[in-house]
Design a protein around this motif. Structure first.
Motif, PDB file in Angstrom:
ATOM      1  N   PHE A  50       0.855  -0.857  -0.144  1.00 15.60           N
ATOM      2  CA  PHE A  50      -0.115  -0.273   0.162  1.00 15.60           C
ATOM      3  C   PHE A  50       0.849   0.919   0.129  1.00 15.60           C
ATOM      4  O   PHE A  50       1.852   0.914   0.017  1.00 15.60           O
ATOM      5  CB  PHE A  50      -1.211  -0.212   1.392  1.00 15.60           C
ATOM      6  CG  PHE A  50      -0.169  -0.043   2.665  1.00 15.60           C
ATOM      7  CD1 PHE A  50      -0.382   1.403   3.107  1.00 15.60           C
ATOM      8  CD2 PHE A  50       0.375  -0.672   3.433  1.00 15.60           C
ATOM      9  CE1 PHE A  50       0.202   1.263   4.672  1.00 15.60           C
ATOM     10  CE2 PHE A  50       0.767  -1.129   4.498  1.00 15.60           C
ATOM     11  CZ  PHE A  50       0.330   0.650   4.840  1.00 15.60           C
ATOM     12  N   ALA A  51       0.682   2.222   0.157  1.00 13.14           N
ATOM     13  CA  ALA A  51       0.527   3.421  -0.422  1.00 13.14           C
ATOM     14  C   ALA A  51       0.340   4.915  -0.014  1.00 13.14           C
ATOM     15  O   ALA A  51      -0.730   4.376  -0.110  1.00 13.14           O
ATOM     16  CB  ALA A  51       1.146   4.231  -1.979  1.00 13.14           C
ATOM     17  N   ALA A  52       0.888   5.404   0.773  1.00 10.83           N
ATOM     18  CA  ALA A  52       0.650   7.076   0.968  1.00 10.83           C
ATOM     19  C   ALA A  52       0.564   8.315  -0.449  1.00 10.83           C
ATOM     20  O   ALA A  52       2.068   8.070  -0.466  1.00 10.83           O
ATOM     21  CB  ALA A  52       0.434   7.523   2.373  1.00 10.83           C
ATOM     22  N   VAL A  53       0.064   9.035  -0.319  1.00 11.65           N
ATOM     23  CA  VAL A  53      -0.150  10.031  -1.722  1.00 11.65           C
ATOM     24  C   VAL A  53      -0.739  11.271  -1.032  1.00 11.65           C
ATOM     25  O   VAL A  53      -0.911  11.333  -0.458  1.00 11.65           O
ATOM     26  CB  VAL A  53      -0.125  10.121  -2.980  1.00 11.65           C
ATOM     27  CG1 VAL A  53      -0.335  10.872  -3.773  1.00 11.65           C
ATOM     28  CG2 VAL A  53      -0.217   8.990  -3.642  1.00 11.65           C
ATOM     29  N   LEU A  54       0.802  12.120  -0.157  1.00 12.97           N
ATOM     30  CA  LEU A  54       0.726  12.723   0.515  1.00 12.97           C
ATOM     31  C   LEU A  54       1.063  14.407  -0.416  1.00 12.97           C
ATOM     32  O   LEU A  54       2.308  13.973  -0.321  1.00 12.97           O
ATOM     33  CB  LEU A  54       1.807  13.176   1.253  1.00 12.97           C
ATOM     34  CG  LEU A  54       1.235  11.676   2.742  1.00 12.97           C
ATOM     35  CD1 LEU A  54       2.505  10.796   3.074  1.00 12.97           C
ATOM     36  CD2 LEU A  54      -0.194  11.537   3.107  1.00 12.97           C
ATOM     37  N   LEU A  55       0.085  15.575  -0.152  1.00 11.86           N
ATOM     38  CA  LEU A  55       0.924  17.138  -0.167  1.00 11.86           C
ATOM     39  C   LEU A  55       1.583  17.728   0.781  1.00 11.86           C
ATOM     40  O   LEU A  55       0.493  17.701   1.039  1.00 11.86           O
ATOM     41  CB  LEU A  55      -0.605  17.551  -1.652  1.00 11.86           C
ATOM     42  CG  LEU A  55      -0.263  18.469  -1.928  1.00 11.86           C
ATOM     43  CD1 LEU A  55       0.816  18.924  -3.397  1.00 11.86           C
ATOM     44  CD2 LEU A  55      -1.345  19.105  -2.402  1.00 11.86           C
ATOM     45  N   TRP A  56       2.237  18.132   0.180  1.00 10.93           N
ATOM     46  CA  TRP A  56       2.779  19.114   1.172  1.00 10.93           C
ATOM     47  C   TRP A  56       3.040  20.569   0.735  1.00 10.93           C
ATOM     48  O   TRP A  56       2.886  20.470  -0.210  1.00 10.93           O
ATOM     49  CB  TRP A  56       4.257  18.465   1.838  1.00 10.93           C
ATOM     50  CG  TRP A  56       3.900  17.226   2.684  1.00 10.93           C
ATOM     51  CD1 TRP A  56       3.898  16.197   2.138  1.00 10.93           C
ATOM     52  CD2 TRP A  56       3.834  16.790   3.995  1.00 10.93           C
ATOM     53  NE1 TRP A  56       3.698  14.762   3.441  1.00 10.93           N
ATOM     54  CE2 TRP A  56       3.629  15.885   4.641  1.00 10.93           C
ATOM     55  CE3 TRP A  56       3.822  17.978   4.830  1.00 10.93           C
ATOM     56  CZ2 TRP A  56       3.534  14.900   5.588  1.00 10.93           C
ATOM     57  CZ3 TRP A  56       3.485  17.098   6.710  1.00 10.93           C
ATOM     58  CH2 TRP A  56       3.620  15.890   6.542  1.00 10.93           C
ATOM     59  N   SER A  57       2.662  21.495   1.938  1.00 12.01           N
ATOM     60  CA  SER A  57       3.038  23.203   1.572  1.00 12.01           C
ATOM     61  C   SER A  57       4.678  22.844   1.184  1.00 12.01           C
ATOM     62  O   SER A  57       4.769  24.290   0.268  1.00 12.01           O
ATOM     63  CB  SER A  57       3.053  23.759   2.065  1.00 12.01           C
ATOM     64  OG  SER A  57       3.213  23.298   3.841  1.00 12.01           O
ATOM     65  N   SER A  58       5.562  21.914   1.875  1.00 15.99           N
ATOM     66  CA  SER A  58       6.829  22.131   1.563  1.00 15.99           C
ATOM     67  C   SER A  58       7.586  20.845   2.059  1.00 15.99           C
ATOM     68  O   SER A  58       7.415  20.377   2.303  1.00 15.99           O
ATOM     69  CB  SER A  58       7.925  23.694   1.826  1.00 15.99           C
ATOM     70  OG  SER A  58       7.200  23.290   3.121  1.00 15.99           O
ATOM     71  N   ARG A  59       8.849  21.008   1.206  1.00 17.65           N
ATOM     72  CA  ARG A  59       9.374  20.016   1.145  1.00 17.65           C
ATOM     73  C   ARG A  59      10.256  19.779   2.840  1.00 17.65           C
ATOM     74  O   ARG A  59      10.256  18.833   3.399  1.00 17.65           O
ATOM     75  CB  ARG A  59      10.745  20.293   0.587  1.00 17.65           C
ATOM     76  CG  ARG A  59      11.498  18.082   0.321  1.00 17.65           C
ATOM     77  CD  ARG A  59      13.238  18.206  -0.296  1.00 17.65           C
ATOM     78  NE  ARG A  59      13.999  17.176  -0.294  1.00 17.65           N
ATOM     79  CZ  ARG A  59      13.641  16.310  -0.723  1.00 17.65           C
ATOM     80  NH1 ARG A  59      13.388  15.918  -2.451  1.00 17.65           N
ATOM     81  NH2 ARG A  59      14.420  14.771  -0.669  1.00 17.65           N
ATOM     82  N   ASP A  60      10.244  21.259   3.328  1.00 17.66           N
ATOM     83  CA  ASP A  60      11.035  21.472   4.849  1.00 17.66           C
ATOM     84  C   ASP A  60       9.593  20.426   5.828  1.00 17.66           C
ATOM     85  O   ASP A  60      10.177  19.698   6.661  1.00 17.66           O
ATOM     86  CB  ASP A  60      11.726  22.441   5.176  1.00 17.66           C
ATOM     87  CG  ASP A  60      12.782  23.348   4.513  1.00 17.66           C
ATOM     88  OD1 ASP A  60      13.535  21.867   3.946  1.00 17.66           O
ATOM     89  OD2 ASP A  60      13.046  23.656   4.570  1.00 17.66           O
TER      90      ASP A  60
END
Length: 110
Positions: A50-60
């Motif tokens: 399984f996988a999680a696809v996560l959208l973040w505001s920044s790489r930090d």
């Protein structure tokens, strides 16, 4: 923005049918994650993964969350070996009623 793909391979002793419960436990850990914009969880019966696809505001923000301690906890609590891949976002397109001109969005001449 940055997208992180977190992939997990199921241990042989865990049935794929138990994945919704495991995912629910993991997903709750993302509830108050600073900088997290969106998350999706995916299950592959064919690959027993399984996988999680996560959208973040920044790489930090993403790197602050995905520490070595977090990875060790996932291995200890769930016995999941995980793999992280960071993707730069060219753009994010939410479903809209009006057509979108991607070339115009990216400011590229035809």
């Amino acid at each position: 923005m940055i997208t992180v793909l977190v992939q997990f391979k199921l241990p042989d002793d865990i049935a794929i049918e138990h994945m919704p419960m495991a995912i629910a436990g993991i997903a709750s850990g993302f509830h108050n994650a600073f900088g997290l914009i969106d998350k999706s969880f995916l299950t592959s019966r064919e690959n027993r993964s399984f996988a999680a696809v996560l959208l973040w505001s920044s790489r930090d923000d993403a790197e602050w969350f995905f520490t070595a301690t977090w990875k060790a906890m996932m291995l200890e609590d769930y016995e999941f070996e995980l793999y992280l891949t960071y993707f730069d976002n060219s753009f994010v397109m939410a479903k809209q009623h009006d057509p979108i001109d991607v070339m115009d969005f990216l400011d590229i001449d035809d």
